[in-house]
Design a protein around this motif. Structure first.
Motif, mmCIF file in Angstrom:
data_model
loop_
_atom_site.group_PDB
_atom_site.id
_atom_site.type_symbol
_atom_site.label_atom_id
_atom_site.label_comp_id
_atom_site.label_asym_id
_atom_site.label_seq_id
_atom_site.Cartn_x
_atom_site.Cartn_y
_atom_site.Cartn_z
ATOM 1 N N ALA A 107 19.351 7.095 12.430
ATOM 2 C CA ALA A 107 17.974 6.954 11.958
ATOM 3 C C ALA A 107 17.945 5.977 10.792
ATOM 4 O O ALA A 107 18.965 5.713 10.160
ATOM 5 N N ALA A 108 16.768 5.434 10.531
ATOM 6 C CA ALA A 108 16.635 4.521 9.401
ATOM 7 C C ALA A 108 17.059 5.224 8.114
ATOM 8 O O ALA A 108 16.726 6.394 7.885
ATOM 9 N N THR A 109 17.803 4.489 7.294
ATOM 10 C CA THR A 109 18.297 5.029 6.022
ATOM 11 C C THR A 109 17.203 4.986 4.958
ATOM 12 O O THR A 109 16.985 5.955 4.234
ATOM 13 N N ALA A 110 16.542 3.846 4.876
ATOM 14 C CA ALA A 110 15.525 3.672 3.839
ATOM 15 C C ALA A 110 14.685 2.440 4.115
ATOM 16 O O ALA A 110 15.113 1.524 4.820
ATOM 17 N N ARG A 111 13.489 2.438 3.553
ATOM 18 C CA ARG A 111 12.654 1.235 3.502
ATOM 19 C C ARG A 111 12.864 0.661 2.112
ATOM 20 O O ARG A 111 12.650 1.362 1.117
ATOM 21 N N ILE A 112 13.315 -0.593 2.070
ATOM 22 C CA ILE A 112 13.643 -1.177 0.768
ATOM 23 C C ILE A 112 12.740 -2.362 0.444
ATOM 24 O O ILE A 112 12.091 -2.913 1.322
ATOM 25 N N TYR A 113 12.729 -2.729 -0.824
ATOM 26 C CA TYR A 113 11.859 -3.797 -1.342
ATOM 27 C C TYR A 113 10.386 -3.515 -1.063
ATOM 28 O O TYR A 113 9.605 -4.425 -0.777
ATOM 29 N N MET A 114 10.009 -2.240 -1.182
ATOM 30 C CA MET A 114 8.610 -1.883 -0.943
ATOM 31 C C MET A 114 7.681 -2.487 -1.985
ATOM 32 O O MET A 114 6.470 -2.613 -1.757
ATOM 33 N N ALA A 115 8.231 -2.893 -3.123
ATOM 34 C CA ALA A 115 7.404 -3.548 -4.147
ATOM 35 C C ALA A 115 6.851 -4.870 -3.628
ATOM 36 O O ALA A 115 5.812 -5.349 -4.101
ATOM 37 N N ASP A 116 7.546 -5.475 -2.646
ATOM 38 C CA ASP A 116 7.118 -6.751 -2.083
ATOM 39 C C ASP A 116 6.400 -6.603 -0.737
ATOM 40 O O ASP A 116 6.037 -7.592 -0.105
ATOM 41 N N ALA A 117 6.240 -5.364 -0.289
ATOM 42 C CA ALA A 117 5.728 -5.123 1.064
ATOM 43 C C ALA A 117 4.347 -5.740 1.292
ATOM 44 O O ALA A 117 3.519 -5.808 0.377
ATOM 45 N N ALA A 118 4.110 -6.183 2.529
ATOM 46 C CA ALA A 118 2.802 -6.712 2.908
ATOM 47 C C ALA A 118 1.744 -5.622 2.685
ATOM 48 O O ALA A 118 1.992 -4.445 2.983
ATOM 49 N N HIS A 119 0.582 -6.022 2.192
ATOM 50 C CA HIS A 119 -0.428 -5.019 1.827
ATOM 51 C C HIS A 119 -0.902 -4.213 3.024
ATOM 52 O O HIS A 119 -1.346 -3.074 2.874
ATOM 53 N N TRP A 120 -0.780 -4.764 4.242
ATOM 54 C CA TRP A 120 -1.309 -4.080 5.415
ATOM 55 C C TRP A 120 -0.371 -3.012 5.976
ATOM 56 O O TRP A 120 -0.751 -2.233 6.849
ATOM 57 N N VAL A 121 0.862 -2.970 5.458
ATOM 58 C CA VAL A 121 1.844 -2.004 5.967
ATOM 59 C C VAL A 121 1.401 -0.556 5.761
ATOM 60 O O VAL A 121 1.576 0.288 6.632
ATOM 61 N N SER A 122 0.795 -0.278 4.618
ATOM 62 C CA SER A 122 0.451 1.107 4.296
ATOM 63 C C SER A 122 -0.586 1.694 5.248
ATOM 64 O O SER A 122 -0.697 2.905 5.381
ATOM 65 N N ALA A 123 -1.346 0.841 5.950
ATOM 66 C CA ALA A 123 -2.387 1.327 6.851
ATOM 67 C C ALA A 123 -1.912 1.468 8.299
ATOM 68 O O ALA A 123 -2.674 1.911 9.161
ATOM 69 N N ILE A 124 -0.675 1.105 8.585
ATOM 70 C CA ILE A 124 -0.194 1.092 9.970
ATOM 71 C C ILE A 124 -0.275 2.468 10.627
ATOM 72 O O ILE A 124 -0.673 2.602 11.791
ATOM 73 N N GLN A 125 0.088 3.517 9.893
ATOM 74 C CA GLN A 125 0.108 4.865 10.472
ATOM 75 C C GLN A 125 -1.271 5.304 10.961
ATOM 76 O O GLN A 125 -1.380 6.148 11.847
ATOM 77 N N ALA A 126 -2.316 4.730 10.384
ATOM 78 C CA ALA A 126 -3.679 5.140 10.724
ATOM 79 C C ALA A 126 -4.282 4.320 11.856
ATOM 80 O O ALA A 126 -5.392 4.596 12.301
ATOM 81 N N THR A 127 -3.565 3.327 12.377
ATOM 82 C CA THR A 127 -4.121 2.482 13.425
ATOM 83 C C THR A 127 -4.000 3.151 14.796
ATOM 84 O O THR A 127 -3.093 3.952 15.016
ATOM 85 N N PRO A 128 -4.913 2.844 15.726
ATOM 86 C CA PRO A 128 -4.859 3.423 17.069
ATOM 87 C C PRO A 128 -3.573 3.007 17.787
ATOM 88 O O PRO A 128 -3.066 1.907 17.550
#
Ligand code: ZN
Ligand code: ZN
Length: 134
Positions: A107-128
């Motif tokens: 399984a994935a160990t970690a999501r890293i460099y989240m300080a630089d993450a694209a702003h749209w990433v946080s909304a992915i879980q809510a998309t159809p």
């Protein structure tokens, strides 16, 4: 055997085998990985001391090293697919998870460099979701 993995590029001209174990699996959201992947993050497996064998197409693999950083990417010259790269600096083979034909064993160990993450990433879980093209 769990310590044996196979992968290839999209066009099929490059194929490889890996003998060794994946110890970490990072989803890197840094700005370099966004440019490199054209997406939100890279997904790389790290296998310290693993052995990489090119089955075919080794001559068609190019490695790009981003100046002044450890960011390194190997890719098929025909289709651009990310391919494994041996990184001596960290004594590890780095394998793009999506390039594997065998099952990603951890399984994935970690999501890293989240300080630089694209702003749209946080909304992915809510998309159809659709099982295929709707
Ligand atoms: Zn290819
Ligand atoms: Zn990155």
């Amino acid at each position: 055997m769990s310590d044996f993995h196979e992968g290839s590029c999209l066009c099929g001209s490059v194929a490889y085998e890996v003998a060794g174990s994946f110890k970490a699996f990072y989803l890197c959201h840094c700005s370099r990985c966004q440019k490199d992947s054209g997406s939100a993050h890279a997904a790389n497996l790290f296998a310290p001391g693993a052995r990489l064998t090119w089955i075919k197409g080794a001559e068609g693999v190019t490695t790009y090293r981003h100046e002044g950083t450890l960011h390194t990417r190997s890719f098929c010259q025909s289709c651009g697919s990310a391919m494994p790269v041996e990184m001596s600096e960290i004594n590890a083979l780095v394998v793009p998870a999506g390039s594997l034909n065998t099952k990603v064993p951890i399984a994935a160990t970690a999501r890293i460099y989240m300080a630089d993450a694209a702003h749209w990433v946080s909304a992915i879980q809510a998309t159809p979701e659709f099982p295929a093209l709707p």
